[in-house]
Motif scaffolding. Structure first.
Motif, mmCIF file in Angstrom:
data_model
loop_
_atom_site.group_PDB
_atom_site.id
_atom_site.type_symbol
_atom_site.label_atom_id
_atom_site.label_comp_id
_atom_site.label_asym_id
_atom_site.label_seq_id
_atom_site.Cartn_x
_atom_site.Cartn_y
_atom_site.Cartn_z
ATOM 1 N N GLY A 127 0.824 -1.198 0.000
ATOM 2 C CA GLY A 127 0.000 0.000 0.000
ATOM 3 C C GLY A 127 0.862 1.253 0.000
ATOM 4 O O GLY A 127 2.063 1.205 0.318
ATOM 5 N N PHE A 128 0.244 2.366 -0.323
ATOM 6 C CA PHE A 128 0.973 3.631 -0.460
ATOM 7 C C PHE A 128 1.653 4.063 0.836
ATOM 8 O O PHE A 128 2.652 4.792 0.825
ATOM 9 N N ASP A 129 1.132 3.620 1.993
ATOM 10 C CA ASP A 129 1.671 4.047 3.280
ATOM 11 C C ASP A 129 2.447 2.933 3.982
ATOM 12 O O ASP A 129 2.630 2.962 5.198
ATOM 13 N N PHE A 130 2.934 1.970 3.227
ATOM 14 C CA PHE A 130 3.629 0.818 3.798
ATOM 15 C C PHE A 130 4.931 1.232 4.478
ATOM 16 O O PHE A 130 5.718 1.999 3.926
ATOM 17 N N ARG A 131 5.149 0.707 5.680
ATOM 18 C CA ARG A 131 6.398 0.909 6.415
ATOM 19 C C ARG A 131 6.893 -0.453 6.895
ATOM 20 O O ARG A 131 6.096 -1.340 7.182
ATOM 21 N N ASP A 139 10.367 2.561 3.829
ATOM 22 C CA ASP A 139 9.141 2.869 3.096
ATOM 23 C C ASP A 139 9.215 2.196 1.732
ATOM 24 O O ASP A 139 10.159 1.466 1.434
ATOM 25 N N GLU A 140 8.249 2.461 0.870
ATOM 26 C CA GLU A 140 8.215 1.746 -0.405
ATOM 27 C C GLU A 140 9.388 2.124 -1.300
ATOM 28 O O GLU A 140 9.878 1.297 -2.070
ATOM 29 N N THR A 155 3.256 -0.243 -5.999
ATOM 30 C CA THR A 155 2.600 0.485 -4.912
ATOM 31 C C THR A 155 1.160 0.778 -5.297
ATOM 32 O O THR A 155 0.890 1.340 -6.370
ATOM 33 N N PRO A 158 -4.233 4.785 -2.321
ATOM 34 C CA PRO A 158 -5.311 4.629 -1.326
ATOM 35 C C PRO A 158 -6.642 4.329 -1.995
ATOM 36 O O PRO A 158 -6.925 4.810 -3.093
ATOM 37 N N LYS A 165 -10.416 8.007 2.613
ATOM 38 C CA LYS A 165 -9.572 6.818 2.563
ATOM 39 C C LYS A 165 -10.110 5.754 3.514
ATOM 40 O O LYS A 165 -10.321 6.007 4.696
ATOM 41 N N SER A 167 -9.910 2.900 6.035
ATOM 42 C CA SER A 167 -8.874 2.523 6.989
ATOM 43 C C SER A 167 -9.458 1.681 8.115
ATOM 44 O O SER A 167 -10.653 1.782 8.430
#
Length: 312
Positions: A127-131, A139-140, A155, A158, A165, A167
């Motif tokens: 996902g765009f906010d992957f850590r 991050d990505e 990637t 959202p 978004k 969540s």
């Protein structure tokens, strides 16, 4: 779908993990809501186009549960439910990585070179906010760099619903407010719990509304106290019912742990010790204390009619 339990680093040294090249969706995926589904289905699509295995990597227990950080109130989708849903999405392999304090110390470099690449991950889908990595240091973009030609990264943007978004945190908030229609839209399905039918106070039978008292199989998020219209799976039967989630204030003065009591409509059978899957489809009303047993019986009768109408 095959489920593989991984403990870092022990099981990664096992010969059993030699796999074919694969496309791997990575994330906690608690909830498996529409946003998570968009990541996983992207991985399935890429895998089918590339003639590779479609895999998902998730982490269990939930990091918040292990690290005791943040506001952790249970699972939206426990592991067993997650397996069932992922199998239906066309996933070939589910990797469940044991999350513990030792694993939480992995650097981003270790995560990629000692976990992802040994599994022959050719494409990682996030996902765009992957850590990832210790304290979420990766991050990505770092994931892409660490792949270094051996692994590409896709990637997924959202997933928006009504401009907002989707969540897990907002779904939890909807459940806490009893906004089941909205929660179902965001999840892509009704919120559900599983439980085993146990012996309760047996008061429902004496007033004409026998109930199945549930002992939940997992640590689920507890939604708003109140009365719900529910669909219930008992073995291969699909039934309808009305459920009270709460502390039964008409009978109990002091606080108690909320209980799940389901009255099945048009059903007369013995289901003690059986497992039920209960979908909380509609929120009917708040839980409240009644002045008399007769008033409670009248309200339960009305609730049952309301549930039948809502589920018809």
């Amino acid at each position: 779908m095959k489920t593989v339990m991984l403990t870092y680093p022990q099981t990664l040294q096992s010969a059993e993990l030699s796999t074919h090249p694969q496309v791997l969706a990575i994330g906690q995926f608690d909830g498996l809501h529409l946003g998570h589904a968009s990541v996983i289905l992207s991985a399935v699509r890429i895998a089918r186009e590339s003639d590779m295995k479609a895999a998902v990597m998730t982490f269990h227990p939930h990091p918040k549960e292990v690290m005791r950080k943040g506001d952790y109130e249970g699972y939206l989708t426990p592991l067993r439910d997650k397996e069932e849903i992922l199998a239906g999405m066309g996933v070939d392999i589910l990797y469940v990585v044991e999350f513990n304090e030792s694993f939480s110390q992995l650097s981003p470099e270790q995560f990629v070179h000692e976990l992802l690449l040994p599994l022959q991950t050719r494409t990682a889908v996030v996902g765009f906010d992957f850590r990832f990595g210790h304290k979420g240091a990766g991050d990505e973009q770092m994931l892409r760099a660490l792949g270094d030609g051996e692994m590409t990264v896709e990637t997924v943007p959202p997933f928006l619903l009504g401009g907002e978004k989707v969540s897990s945190s907002l779904i939890r908030a909807l459940l806490k407010r009893g906004e089941m229609d909205e929660a179902s839209q965001w999840l892509g399905r009704p919120y559900s719990v599983r439980g085993t039918v146990i012996h309760g106070e047996k008061r429902g039978r004496t007033i004409g509304f026998p109930t199945a008292n549930l002992e939940l199989t997992d640590h689920y998020v507890t939604p708003a106290k109140g009365v719900y219209a529910v669909r219930v799976n008992v073995g291969d039967q699909e039934l309808t019912g009305v459920m009270n989630l709460g502390v039964k204030p008409t009978f109990h003065e002091n606080g108690m742990r909320p209980t799940y009591e389901v009255h099945l409509l048009n059903f007369d059978g013995q289901i003690y010790d059986q497992e039920l899957k209960v979908e909380l489809v509609h929120y009917i009303r708040n839980e409240r204390k009644f002045d008399s047993i007769d008033a409670l019986i009248a309200q339960i009768r009305e609730d049952a009619l309301t549930a039948a109408r809502l589920l018809s």
